[in-house]
Design an enzyme around this catalytic site. Structure first.
Site, PDB file in Angstrom:
ATOM      1  CG  ASN A 196      -5.258   4.197   8.905  1.00 20.62           C
ATOM      2  OD1 ASN A 196      -5.442   5.213   8.305  1.00 20.62           O
ATOM      3  ND2 ASN A 196      -4.166   4.065   9.574  1.00 20.62           N
ATOM      4  CB  SER A 235      -1.889  -3.172   1.099  1.00 20.15           C
ATOM      5  OG  SER A 235      -0.973  -4.003   1.794  1.00 20.15           O
ATOM      6  CB  THR A 263      12.537 -10.268 -10.702  1.00 15.59           C
ATOM      7  OG1 THR A 263      13.624 -10.149 -11.418  1.00 15.59           O
ATOM      8  CG2 THR A 263      11.987 -11.693 -10.987  1.00 15.59           C
ATOM      9  CD  GLN A 287      -7.352  -0.247   7.314  1.00 17.89           C
ATOM     10  OE1 GLN A 287      -8.105  -1.163   7.749  1.00 17.89           O
ATOM     11  NE2 GLN A 287      -5.996  -0.590   7.668  1.00 17.89           N
ATOM     12  N   GLY A 322       0.845  -1.239   0.085  1.00 12.05           N
ATOM     13  CA  GLY A 322      -0.014  -0.123  -0.057  1.00 12.05           C
ATOM     14  C   GLY A 322       0.900   1.203   0.016  1.00 12.05           C
ATOM     15  CB  SER A 323       3.802   2.184   1.868  1.00 11.81           C
ATOM     16  OG  SER A 323       3.387   2.022   3.130  1.00 11.81           O
ATOM     17  CB  CYS A 382       3.091   4.166  19.615  1.00 11.96           C
ATOM     18  SG  CYS A 382       1.685   5.349  20.019  1.00 11.96           S
ATOM     19  CG  HIS A 397      -0.061  -6.732   5.064  1.00 13.34           C
ATOM     20  ND1 HIS A 397      -0.267  -6.156   6.373  1.00 13.34           N
ATOM     21  CD2 HIS A 397       0.376  -5.504   4.384  1.00 13.34           C
ATOM     22  CE1 HIS A 397      -0.001  -4.943   6.486  1.00 13.34           C
ATOM     23  NE2 HIS A 397       0.422  -4.365   5.073  1.00 13.34           N
TER      24      HIS A 397
HETATM   25  C1  LIG Z   1      -1.738  -0.549   6.022  1.00 13.26           C
HETATM   26  C2  LIG Z   1      -1.996   0.765   5.372  1.00 13.26           C
HETATM   27  C3  LIG Z   1      -1.231   1.240   4.284  1.00 13.26           C
HETATM   28  C4  LIG Z   1       0.197   0.658   4.212  1.00 13.26           C
HETATM   29  O1  LIG Z   1      -0.081  -0.509   3.386  1.00 13.26           O
HETATM   30  P1  LIG Z   1       1.560  -1.408   3.462  1.00 13.26           P
HETATM   31  O2  LIG Z   1       1.251  -2.520   2.462  1.00 13.26           O
HETATM   32  O3  LIG Z   1       1.482  -1.702   4.734  1.00 13.26           O
HETATM   33  O4  LIG Z   1       2.669  -0.466   2.826  1.00 13.26           O
HETATM   34  C5  LIG Z   1      -1.691   2.342   3.781  1.00 13.26           C
HETATM   35  N1  LIG Z   1      -2.725   2.808   3.648  1.00 13.26           N
HETATM   36  C6  LIG Z   1      -3.691   2.505   4.906  1.00 13.26           C
HETATM   37  C7  LIG Z   1      -5.074   3.304   4.853  1.00 13.26           C
HETATM   38  C8  LIG Z   1      -3.378   1.324   5.489  1.00 13.26           C
HETATM   39  O5  LIG Z   1      -4.255   0.956   6.626  1.00 13.26           O
END
Ligand SMILES: *Cc1c(COP(=O)(O)O)cnc(C)c1O
Length: 392
Positions: A153, A201, A239, A181, A72-73, A326, A203
């Site tokens: 989130n 994302s 890759t 989210q 996501g980042s 935190c 996970h």
């Molecule tokens: C977890 C999260 C991210 C980051 O995703 P990653 O895959 O951990 O880099 C970005 N935005 C929101 C709203 C999230 O909850």
């Protein structure tokens, strides 16, 4: 410890067994490079392309509009920087966002500000929802991008995405949403919601960590974030993370098919907790009561420290969060809770519980049962609580 309850699904989720099973061949025998031409490579290539179709189907998009990322980042960074740099070439250097975005968005915007971009961060009011009229007022001649998260989130509130998207389309402003989210919690359709770019994302919906995707509507220019090889239509070098991508495809398919079932379970859990935990005096639910994803709740208990509350819950086998990352050991209250107007001392006493379909109503009952005596104990020890009581 006789009991373990995982109530931090907004931070990450457990990898599903069936998703892992689908990934396993690509971590073992099917190790070919997806860009190689021999048979072993082409099997990986096929797996990547069929995952691309799965992600596209889950969003109402076309496979060609899906780019795999490391999460996501990266997707947030990529969408925002690309839109900003392309905007700047046309002399447009203004971006609209909100005060309570994820740091992957806010810190990217900070970085762009140092390069001369101007950023308007919209207020999200006490209910944690952006106002469309205020969005319209913030639009300028030189606005190149709006980036507004789908669901927050920390407090779970949903934003008026389709309406904002429609306005952006009319005004020729690129519209990006961080939907990390939202996926698997509410139906998301990039066409109905007028979305130009969307981050997700794996996970966060029982897929593996370290893989995500960026949706980019056909016809929108996209600048590379990562330069190198010709992977991802020449737009994202490196890759392919074949196993991760296969996991993402499988997980998102399960997640969107399971929304109804998950909603049923998590809303029952959350209703029980809201109804019973809020019987504790001087407690509150943060964010809009109904414009929210069903499985995430954020509450404040006045006079206590969120960190102590989390430690004591952990001692009882409950994994939860204060809502803020935190990890740095900083005691600053969450920027999200401050953005909805909570004073520092109240924002400190926050608790985020986020559930998945693997949780049960029994979990909710156990959490509430533990919460009453823990809040009592912490308040007995709290000088702040003493003061609150004296002031009535
Ligand atoms: C977890 C999260 C991210 C980051 O995703 P990653 O895959 O951990 O880099 C970005 N935005 C929101 C709203 C999230 O909850």
């Amino acid at each position: 410890m006789d009991r373990f309850i995982y109530a931090d699904n907004a931070a990450t989720t457990k990898l599903s067994k069936s998703v892992l099973d689908k990934m396993m061949p690509y971590l073992t025998e099917e190790y070919g490079n997806a860009s190689s031409l021999y048979n072993l490579g082409s099997k990986s290539k096929q797996a990547v392309e069929s995952a691309r179709e799965q992600v596209a189907n889950a969003l109402g998009a076309k496979p060609r509009e899906i780019y795999f990322t490391s999460g996501g980042s990266e997707a947030d960074n990529w969408a925002i920087k690309s839109a900003a740099y392309i905007g700047a070439k046309k002399g447009k250097k203004h971006i609209i966002s909100t005060k309570f975005e994820h740091h992957a968005v806010l810190h990217t915007l900070e970085y762009l500000k140092k390069q001369g971009f101007e950023v308007t961060l919209l207020d999200v009011h006490s209910d944690g929802v952006v106002r469309v009229e205020e969005f319209i007022d913030a639009i300028r001649e030189d606005t190149c991008l709006a980036t507004i998260m789908y669901a927050n989130n920390e407090i779970g509130t949903l934003q008026p995405i389709a309406e904002i998207g429609k306005i952006c389309r009319e005004k020729g402003i690129l519209f990006h949403t961080d939907a990390v989210q939202a996926i698997g919690n509410v139906p998301v359709n990039v066409v109905d919601d007028n979305i130009d770019m969307l981050s997700l994302s794996a996970h966060k919906f029982h897929g593996p960590k370290g893989v995500g995707a960026l949706y980019v509507r056909r016809g929108i220019l996209l600048d590379n974030l990562i330069h190198g090889g010709a992977q991802e239509f020449g737009r994202r070098a490196g890759t392919e993370n074949t196993a991760g991508i296969v996991g993402l495809g499988a997980a998102i398919t399960d997640a969107v098919n399971n929304i109804e079932n998950k909603t049923k379970i998590t809303s029952e859990i959350c209703s029980y907790i809201i109804e019973n935990a809020l019987k504790i005096e001087r407690s509150r639910l943060n964010g809009h009561p109904t414009k929210r994803i069903p499985g995430t709740i954020n509450m404040c208990f006045e006079g206590i420290e969120g960190e102590s509350l989390l430690l004591m819950l952990d001692f009882k086998g409950i994994s939860a969060s204060s809502g803020s990352a935190c990890t740095s050991g900083s005691l600053d209250p969450s920027h999200v809770l401050l953005s909805i107007g909570l004073p520092h001392e109240i924002a400190h006493g926050s608790l985020r519980l986020s559930f998945s379909e693997e949780n049960t109503l029994d979990d909710a009952k156990y959490i509430v049962e533990q919460l009453y005596p823990i809040v009592d104990r912490l308040r007995v020890m709290s000088p702040l609580w003493e003061k609150i009581k004296q002031n009535g």
